[in-house]
Design a protein around this motif. Structure first.
Motif, PDB file in Angstrom:
ATOM      1  N   PHE A   1       0.846  -1.195   0.000  1.00 26.76           N
ATOM      2  CA  PHE A   1       0.000   0.000   0.000  1.00 26.76           C
ATOM      3  C   PHE A   1       0.880   1.244   0.000  1.00 26.76           C
ATOM      4  CE2 PHE A   1      -2.287   3.405   2.169  1.00 26.76           C
ATOM      5  CZ  PHE A   1      -3.448   3.457   1.415  1.00 26.76           C
ATOM      6  N   VAL A   2       0.571   2.194  -0.874  1.00 29.98           N
ATOM      7  CA  VAL A   2       1.364   3.417  -0.966  1.00 29.98           C
ATOM      8  C   VAL A   2       0.649   4.603  -0.320  1.00 29.98           C
ATOM      9  CG1 VAL A   2       2.471   5.043  -2.544  1.00 29.98           C
ATOM     10  CG2 VAL A   2       2.507   2.599  -3.054  1.00 29.98           C
ATOM     11  N   GLN A   3      -0.605   4.851  -0.717  1.00 25.60           N
ATOM     12  CA  GLN A   3      -1.371   5.976  -0.170  1.00 25.60           C
ATOM     13  C   GLN A   3      -2.830   5.810  -0.534  1.00 25.60           C
ATOM     14  OE1 GLN A   3       0.239   9.495  -2.060  1.00 25.60           O
ATOM     15  NE2 GLN A   3      -1.028   9.242  -3.849  1.00 25.60           N
ATOM     16  N   ASP A   4      -3.708   6.605   0.096  1.00 25.73           N
ATOM     17  CA  ASP A   4      -5.131   6.506  -0.222  1.00 25.73           C
ATOM     18  C   ASP A   4      -5.492   7.236  -1.517  1.00 25.73           C
ATOM     19  OD1 ASP A   4      -5.221   9.210   0.408  1.00 25.73           O
ATOM     20  OD2 ASP A   4      -6.344   8.947   2.240  1.00 25.73           O
ATOM     21  N   ALA A   5      -4.627   8.090  -1.991  1.00 25.28           N
ATOM     22  CA  ALA A   5      -4.771   8.805  -3.266  1.00 25.28           C
ATOM     23  C   ALA A   5      -5.985   9.729  -3.319  1.00 25.28           C
ATOM     24  CB  ALA A   5      -4.780   7.837  -4.448  1.00 25.28           C
ATOM     25  N   GLU A   6      -6.440  10.204  -2.173  1.00 26.93           N
ATOM     26  CA  GLU A   6      -7.479  11.238  -2.163  1.00 26.93           C
ATOM     27  C   GLU A   6      -6.897  12.534  -2.716  1.00 26.93           C
ATOM     28  OE1 GLU A   6     -10.789  10.959  -1.344  1.00 26.93           O
ATOM     29  OE2 GLU A   6     -10.337   8.839  -1.283  1.00 26.93           O
ATOM     30  N   THR A   7      -5.614  12.731  -2.453  1.00 26.39           N
ATOM     31  CA  THR A   7      -4.873  13.852  -3.017  1.00 26.39           C
ATOM     32  C   THR A   7      -3.797  13.257  -3.914  1.00 26.39           C
ATOM     33  OG1 THR A   7      -5.253  15.191  -1.049  1.00 26.39           O
ATOM     34  CG2 THR A   7      -3.451  15.860  -2.485  1.00 26.39           C
ATOM     35  N   ILE A   8      -3.704  13.792  -5.131  1.00 25.79           N
ATOM     36  CA  ILE A   8      -2.707  13.311  -6.084  1.00 25.79           C
ATOM     37  C   ILE A   8      -1.761  14.457  -6.442  1.00 25.79           C
ATOM     38  CG2 ILE A   8      -4.156  11.491  -7.039  1.00 25.79           C
ATOM     39  CD1 ILE A   8      -4.792  13.405  -9.393  1.00 25.79           C
ATOM     40  N   GLU A   9      -0.611  14.110  -6.970  1.00 25.47           N
ATOM     41  CA  GLU A   9       0.341  15.115  -7.445  1.00 25.47           C
ATOM     42  C   GLU A   9       0.719  14.758  -8.876  1.00 25.47           C
ATOM     43  OE1 GLU A   9       3.693  17.405  -5.205  1.00 25.47           O
ATOM     44  OE2 GLU A   9       4.522  15.513  -5.932  1.00 25.47           O
TER      45      GLU A   9
ATOM     46  N   PHE B   1      -9.236  13.604 -12.636  1.00 22.49           N
ATOM     47  CA  PHE B   1      -9.820  14.916 -12.391  1.00 22.49           C
ATOM     48  C   PHE B   1      -9.565  15.296 -10.947  1.00 22.49           C
ATOM     49  CE2 PHE B   1     -13.335  17.715 -11.128  1.00 22.49           C
ATOM     50  CZ  PHE B   1     -13.223  18.692 -12.105  1.00 22.49           C
ATOM     51  N   ALA B   2      -9.154  16.541 -10.719  1.00 20.57           N
ATOM     52  CA  ALA B   2      -8.878  16.994  -9.361  1.00 20.57           C
ATOM     53  C   ALA B   2      -9.039  18.512  -9.279  1.00 20.57           C
ATOM     54  CB  ALA B   2      -7.469  16.592  -8.940  1.00 20.57           C
ATOM     55  N   VAL B   3      -9.043  18.999  -8.043  1.00 22.05           N
ATOM     56  CA  VAL B   3      -9.108  20.436  -7.765  1.00 22.05           C
ATOM     57  C   VAL B   3      -7.803  20.824  -7.074  1.00 22.05           C
ATOM     58  CG1 VAL B   3     -10.344  22.249  -6.550  1.00 22.05           C
ATOM     59  CG2 VAL B   3     -11.612  20.377  -7.607  1.00 22.05           C
ATOM     60  N   ALA B   4      -7.130  21.819  -7.639  1.00 16.12           N
ATOM     61  CA  ALA B   4      -5.804  22.219  -7.172  1.00 16.12           C
ATOM     62  C   ALA B   4      -5.833  22.747  -5.737  1.00 16.12           C
ATOM     63  CB  ALA B   4      -5.232  23.285  -8.096  1.00 16.12           C
ATOM     64  N   LEU B   5      -4.869  22.285  -4.943  1.00 16.33           N
ATOM     65  CA  LEU B   5      -4.732  22.758  -3.566  1.00 16.33           C
ATOM     66  C   LEU B   5      -3.893  24.029  -3.497  1.00 16.33           C
ATOM     67  CD1 LEU B   5      -4.172  19.375  -1.710  1.00 16.33           C
ATOM     68  CD2 LEU B   5      -6.296  20.644  -2.060  1.00 16.33           C
ATOM     69  N   ALA B   6      -3.165  24.329  -4.567  1.00 14.30           N
ATOM     70  CA  ALA B   6      -2.342  25.538  -4.636  1.00 14.30           C
ATOM     71  C   ALA B   6      -2.218  25.940  -6.102  1.00 14.30           C
ATOM     72  CB  ALA B   6      -0.960  25.285  -4.038  1.00 14.30           C
ATOM     73  N   THR B   7      -1.832  27.159  -6.345  1.00 10.35           N
ATOM     74  CA  THR B   7      -1.626  27.651  -7.700  1.00 10.35           C
ATOM     75  C   THR B   7      -0.389  26.984  -8.303  1.00 10.35           C
ATOM     76  OG1 THR B   7      -2.658  29.752  -7.160  1.00 10.35           O
ATOM     77  CG2 THR B   7      -1.167  29.749  -9.042  1.00 10.35           C
ATOM     78  N   ALA B   8      -0.476  26.649  -9.594  1.00 10.44           N
ATOM     79  CA  ALA B   8       0.665  26.025 -10.276  1.00 10.44           C
ATOM     80  C   ALA B   8       0.708  26.481 -11.727  1.00 10.44           C
ATOM     81  CB  ALA B   8       0.559  24.507 -10.218  1.00 10.44           C
ATOM     82  N   LYS B   9       1.908  26.611 -12.249  1.00  7.68           N
ATOM     83  CA  LYS B   9       2.115  26.921 -13.664  1.00  7.68           C
ATOM     84  C   LYS B   9       2.037  25.636 -14.477  1.00  7.68           C
ATOM     85  CE  LYS B   9       3.210  31.339 -13.410  1.00  7.68           C
ATOM     86  NZ  LYS B   9       2.330  32.330 -13.972  1.00  7.68           N
ATOM     87  N   SER B  10       1.701  25.758 -15.728  1.00  2.00           N
ATOM     88  CA  SER B  10       1.634  24.611 -16.632  1.00  2.00           C
ATOM     89  C   SER B  10       2.931  23.818 -16.583  1.00  2.00           C
ATOM     90  CB  SER B  10       1.377  25.101 -18.056  1.00  2.00           C
ATOM     91  OG  SER B  10       1.328  24.016 -18.939  1.00  2.00           O
ATOM     92  N   GLY B  11       2.824  22.505 -16.376  1.00  2.08           N
ATOM     93  CA  GLY B  11       3.987  21.638 -16.326  1.00  2.08           C
ATOM     94  C   GLY B  11       4.576  21.446 -14.946  1.00  2.08           C
ATOM     95  N   ASP B  12       4.296  22.371 -14.027  1.00  7.36           N
ATOM     96  CA  ASP B  12       4.778  22.213 -12.647  1.00  7.36           C
ATOM     97  C   ASP B  12       3.915  21.192 -11.927  1.00  7.36           C
ATOM     98  OD1 ASP B  12       6.654  24.159 -13.119  1.00  7.36           O
ATOM     99  OD2 ASP B  12       5.636  25.721 -11.956  1.00  7.36           O
ATOM    100  N   LEU B  13       4.474  20.536 -10.919  1.00  7.04           N
ATOM    101  CA  LEU B  13       3.684  19.598 -10.135  1.00  7.04           C
ATOM    102  C   LEU B  13       2.629  20.353  -9.336  1.00  7.04           C
ATOM    103  CD1 LEU B  13       6.366  17.074  -8.828  1.00  7.04           C
ATOM    104  CD2 LEU B  13       4.682  16.752 -10.648  1.00  7.04           C
ATOM    105  N   VAL B  14       1.423  19.806  -9.320  1.00  9.90           N
ATOM    106  CA  VAL B  14       0.324  20.391  -8.570  1.00  9.90           C
ATOM    107  C   VAL B  14      -0.369  19.271  -7.792  1.00  9.90           C
ATOM    108  CG1 VAL B  14      -1.310  20.213 -10.517  1.00  9.90           C
ATOM    109  CG2 VAL B  14      -1.743  21.856  -8.684  1.00  9.90           C
TER     110      VAL B  14
END
Length: 110
Positions: free
Chosen positions: A4-12, A31-44
């Motif tokens: 088991f790695v994680q529950d994956a409720e939050t993904i990156e 499909f997800a809702v961003a927890l912080a602002t991110a530029k295209s290509g950056d991890l979010v």
């Protein structure tokens, strides 16, 4: 369970475009809702499930329980299935002219 790695409720994942905190995004079938602002290509980091208010397509009213789809072109939730990705269901009534709606994101894979 040792595998088991994680529950994956939050993904990156890499942001598919510039996304603001609270903005929704679709990467492949995720499909997800961003927890912080991110530029295209950056991890979010994004929340995959939960009750969230998101932009809504105008022109159609929502009833509680209506299936909701993500319109990647216009970056809004819609009741139109064709060409869009199923992401959840309406948790509250919304009028056709409303620009935001309250939705339950189910975290399903498209």
């Amino acid at each position: 369970m040792k595998n088991f790695v994680q529950d994956a409720e939050t993904i990156e994942v890499p942001a598919p475009y510039d996304v603001a905190s609270g903005g929704a995004f679709l990467v492949g079938a995720l499909f997800a809702v961003a927890l912080a602002t991110a530029k295209s290509g950056d991890l979010v980091q994004g929340k995959r499930r939960g009750a969230i208010t998101l932009p809504k397509a105008t022109g159609a009213a929502w009833a509680i329980g209506d299936k909701l789809y993500w319109d990647s072109t216009n970056k809004v939730l819609t009741k139109t299935a064709s060409g869009n990705t199923l992401v959840g269901a309406a948790l509250a009534v919304a009028a056709s002219g409303d620009t935001n709606g309250f939705a339950l994101l189910t975290g399903q894979i498209a």
